[in-house]
Design an enzyme around this catalytic site. Structure first.
Site, PDB file in Angstrom:
ATOM      1  N   CYS A  97       0.831  -1.198   0.000  1.00  0.00           N
ATOM      2  CA  CYS A  97       0.000   0.000   0.000  1.00  0.00           C
ATOM      3  C   CYS A  97       0.875   1.262   0.000  1.00  0.00           C
ATOM      4  CB  CYS A  97      -1.011  -0.037   1.139  1.00  0.00           C
ATOM      5  SG  CYS A  97      -2.471   0.946   0.722  1.00  0.00           S
TER       6      CYS A  97
ATOM      7  N   HIS B 250      -3.713  -4.989   0.284  1.00  0.00           N
ATOM      8  CA  HIS B 250      -3.089  -5.557   1.494  1.00  0.00           C
ATOM      9  C   HIS B 250      -3.215  -7.081   1.471  1.00  0.00           C
ATOM     10  CE1 HIS B 250      -2.738  -1.808   3.975  1.00  0.00           C
ATOM     11  NE2 HIS B 250      -3.650  -1.401   3.112  1.00  0.00           N
TER      12      HIS B 250
ATOM     13  N   GLU C 191      -1.756  -9.120   3.209  1.00  0.00           N
ATOM     14  CA  GLU C 191      -1.593  -9.689   4.558  1.00  0.00           C
ATOM     15  C   GLU C 191      -2.920 -10.040   5.228  1.00  0.00           C
ATOM     16  OE1 GLU C 191      -1.053  -6.544   3.725  1.00  0.00           O
ATOM     17  OE2 GLU C 191      -1.494  -5.133   5.335  1.00  0.00           O
TER      18      GLU C 191
HETATM   19  N1  GLN Z   1      -1.900   6.697   2.659  1.00  0.00           N
HETATM   20  C1  GLN Z   1      -2.017   5.924   1.472  1.00  0.00           C
HETATM   21  C2  GLN Z   1      -3.382   6.083   0.807  1.00  0.00           C
HETATM   22  O1  GLN Z   1      -4.334   6.448   1.460  1.00  0.00           O
HETATM   23  C3  GLN Z   1      -1.723   4.461   1.743  1.00  0.00           C
HETATM   24  C4  GLN Z   1      -2.679   3.817   2.687  1.00  0.00           C
HETATM   25  C5  GLN Z   1      -2.196   2.510   3.258  1.00  0.00           C
HETATM   26  O2  GLN Z   1      -0.997   2.249   3.303  1.00  0.00           O
HETATM   27  N2  GLN Z   1      -3.096   1.688   3.748  1.00  0.00           N
HETATM   28  O3  GLN Z   1      -3.523   5.806  -0.329  1.00  0.00           O
END
Ligand code: GLN
Length: 566
Positions: free
Chosen positions: A416, A542, A544
């Site tokens: 992410c 994600h 995970e």
């Molecule tokens: N801050 C970034 C976004 O909102 C990544 C978010 C995250 O790592 N879950 O896109």
């Protein structure tokens, strides 16, 4: 899903109202009752927090599943936030995201990792949502002039939500974990709801209470008094715990268990101890060895039968315990807290186990990473994970880590925000845009290689408004990720507001960073990879959240394989 129609107080019934559905024929009972309904297990905690109620709830689920029962596990948290999505990880650890896009407590991650079930919005509830629903109904006029009170209106709402999944007919057992510690002011309505449900459902609802037995080193003694007090507190709410689980650093002998049983009105076989173990994954086995699942069944009047084998689970533990090789993974993030990246560390650990390795995770605080110390911090790592996150703090360190991994060809997994940092680093160092950034960090950047998603631009409420939950992703033929997954369409969970700016896509691809996973409808870039490197993959999603003990995630499996040099 909190239906306004469901507001009616549950009446006690003398009719048997359920039929247990078990995949294991020896567990089926032969009576035919009109509707399949579940039995309820309430898990509460006393004395102190952090005793591991989530692990115990997940273990109970696992053991009942092993007997062929269909289970689900839900968490009711007594705080006023609607969900933990807006909470700082230092307050609350990781925020876990369900397939249907609910931001939830990290315990739901344990439930999924232990049992392989998929949780949804319905598995997570907070005081905030309970009150919101009741207040909405009041504004709607549903209460017909009544004074709205904690009892019965809030408690009825809690009860209805506790029973919601049970009434779908899909489960034999609904395990409900109540967050917080007995005695907290906030927990009171939940305890009252449990008291009522226990009274209404009789044997079909039991209370499992987790407490702490401290060891006083100076006196050389284990002390049961806090447990006695905690049970007394439960009794003051009208709840007699049926089963006690005692967390302890040292083994409790039978006399000690007998003492607890006697003082707390609990059968001896229902006093179980949960000693500190080398891994949380040993807990179900330890619980089964002491007969927790049979005690639960007996208390509920269900034939116990033979204790099932936990085959694949035991195989996983055997692998864990027999490996001596270590793989070193550097976790580059900004929260120096074990729970902040829980699902990532568990996923790494699952994958390492199946590769006959133990994972040694070193947290590397990205806020303090600099070009002066990067070599010292990262050169000993076999692989680097660049963690998710929000906001400016620590991002330059993540960018440095991405550069180090790329230029030294160290296996690197960006998740992410981690993926976004890989993209920014590439723009700065390879594409020559030294001012490249994400518009999250610098809204004026002339090279916004990461930009806010179009549908996020008019959002002012921060809670629950990100791109959340599972979306399809189309993998590029012959890409590394397609070979890792072994298929071309995948579905993964998301939690973000910003995305790869497709305006730059051709430039990236021409210079060696390939966009190998895209959303089939929007074209949003979900995966970047550098095929020329050993393992350099960033995912906007994600992965995970989907790794479980028995089904480690393919990306983590492949990343660990690369880190150990397979
Ligand atoms: N801050 C970034 C976004 O909102 C990544 C978010 C995250 O790592 N879950 O896109």
């Amino acid at each position: 899903w909190i239906s306004t129609k469901r507001h009616k107080s549950s009446k006690p019934s003398c009719q048997p109202r359920y039929r247990l559905i078990s995949k294991n024929p020896s567990h089926n009972n032969n009576h035919t009752f009109p509707k399949a309904m579940a039995k309820y297990i309430f898990v509460t905690g006393g004395v102190v927090s952090s005793l591991g109620k989530g692990i115990i709830s997940a273990s109970i689920g696992k053991l009942l599943q092993a007997r062929g029962y269909k289970i689900t596990i839900q968490k009711f948290d007594p705080y006023i936030n609607i969900d933990p999505g807006t909470l700082n990880p230092y307050e609350h650890g990781e925020c876990y995201v369900t397939v249907d896009g609910m931001e939830t407590d990290l315990d739901l991650g344990h439930y999924e990792r232990f049992t392989g079930i998929q949780t949804t919005k319905a598995n997570s509830m907070t005081t905030g949502r309970i009150y919101k629903s009741v207040i909405d109904k009041e504004r709607h006029g549903d209460f017909l002039g009544k004074t709205i009170q904690v009892v019965p209106h809030i408690t009825d709402e809690i009860k209805n939500n506790i029973k919601y999944l049970g009434e779908t007919g899909l489960y034999d057992f609904v395990i409900t974990e109540i967050g917080g510690t007995i005695g907290d002011i906030e927990s009171a309505p939940f305890l009252e709801a449990i008291r009522q449900l226990k009274w209404e459902l009789g044997k079909d609802a039991i209370s499992v209470h987790l407490t702490y037995v401290p060891y006083l080193r100076a006196a050389g003694e284990l002390k049961t008094k806090p447990t006695q007090h905690s049970v007394k507190e439960m009794l003051s709410y009208g709840i007699q715990p049926d089963i006690l689980i005692l967390r302890t650093e040292k083994h409790l002998d039978d006399n000690m268990r007998m003492k607890v049983a006697g003082f707390c009105n609990v059968d001896l076989e229902c006093v179980i101890q949960s000693e500190d173990l080398p891994s949380i994954y040993e807990v179900p086995v330890n619980m089964q060895r002491q007969g927790l699942d049979s005690a639960i069944l007996r208390k509920m009047g269900i034939p116990v039968g033979e204790t099932p084998q936990l085959g694949p689970w035991l195989h996983f533990l055997e692998l864990r315990n027999s490996t001596t090789e270590v793989v070193n993974i550097g976790l580059v993030g900004k929260y120096n807290l074990q729970d902040a990246y829980k699902s990532i560390s568990e996923s790494l650990s699952h994958a390492a186990t199946y590769h006959h390795h133990k994972v040694n995770i070193t947290f590397i605080n990205s806020e303090f990473l600099s070009s002066e110390n990067i070599e010292e911090k990262l050169s000993n790592q076999d692989g680097i994970v660049i963690c998710p996150g929000f906001g400016q703090r620590g991002i330059e360190g993540k960018i440095l880590a991405a550069e180090y991994a790329r230029t030294h060809d160290v296996p690197c997994f960006g998740i992410c925000l981690g993926m976004q940092m890989m993209v920014i680093e590439f723009a700065r160092d390879v594409l020559g845009y030294s001012d490249a950034n994400s518009s999250e960090m610098d809204s004026q950047t002339p090279h916004n290689v990461i930009d806010m998603m179009e549908d996020q631009k008019n959002i002012s409420n921060m809670g629950g408004t990100m791109r959340l939950g599972a979306y399809d992703c189309q993998l590029m033929k012959n890409s590394k990720v397609a070979s890792i997954y072994g298929k071309e369409t995948i579905r993964e969970r998301h939690r973000h507001r910003y995305e790869f700016n497709n305006k730059y896509l051709d430039e990236y691809e021409a210079h060696g960073m390939k966009c190998t996973g895209r959303n089939p409808e929007s074209g949003l870039v979900e995966i970047v990879e550098m095929p020329e490197l050993k393992w350099y993959i960033g995912t906007q999603f994600h992965p995970e959240y989907q790794s479980t003990v028995l089904h480690p995630h393919p990306l983590f499996m492949s990343f660990i394989a690369a880190a150990i040099g397979c």
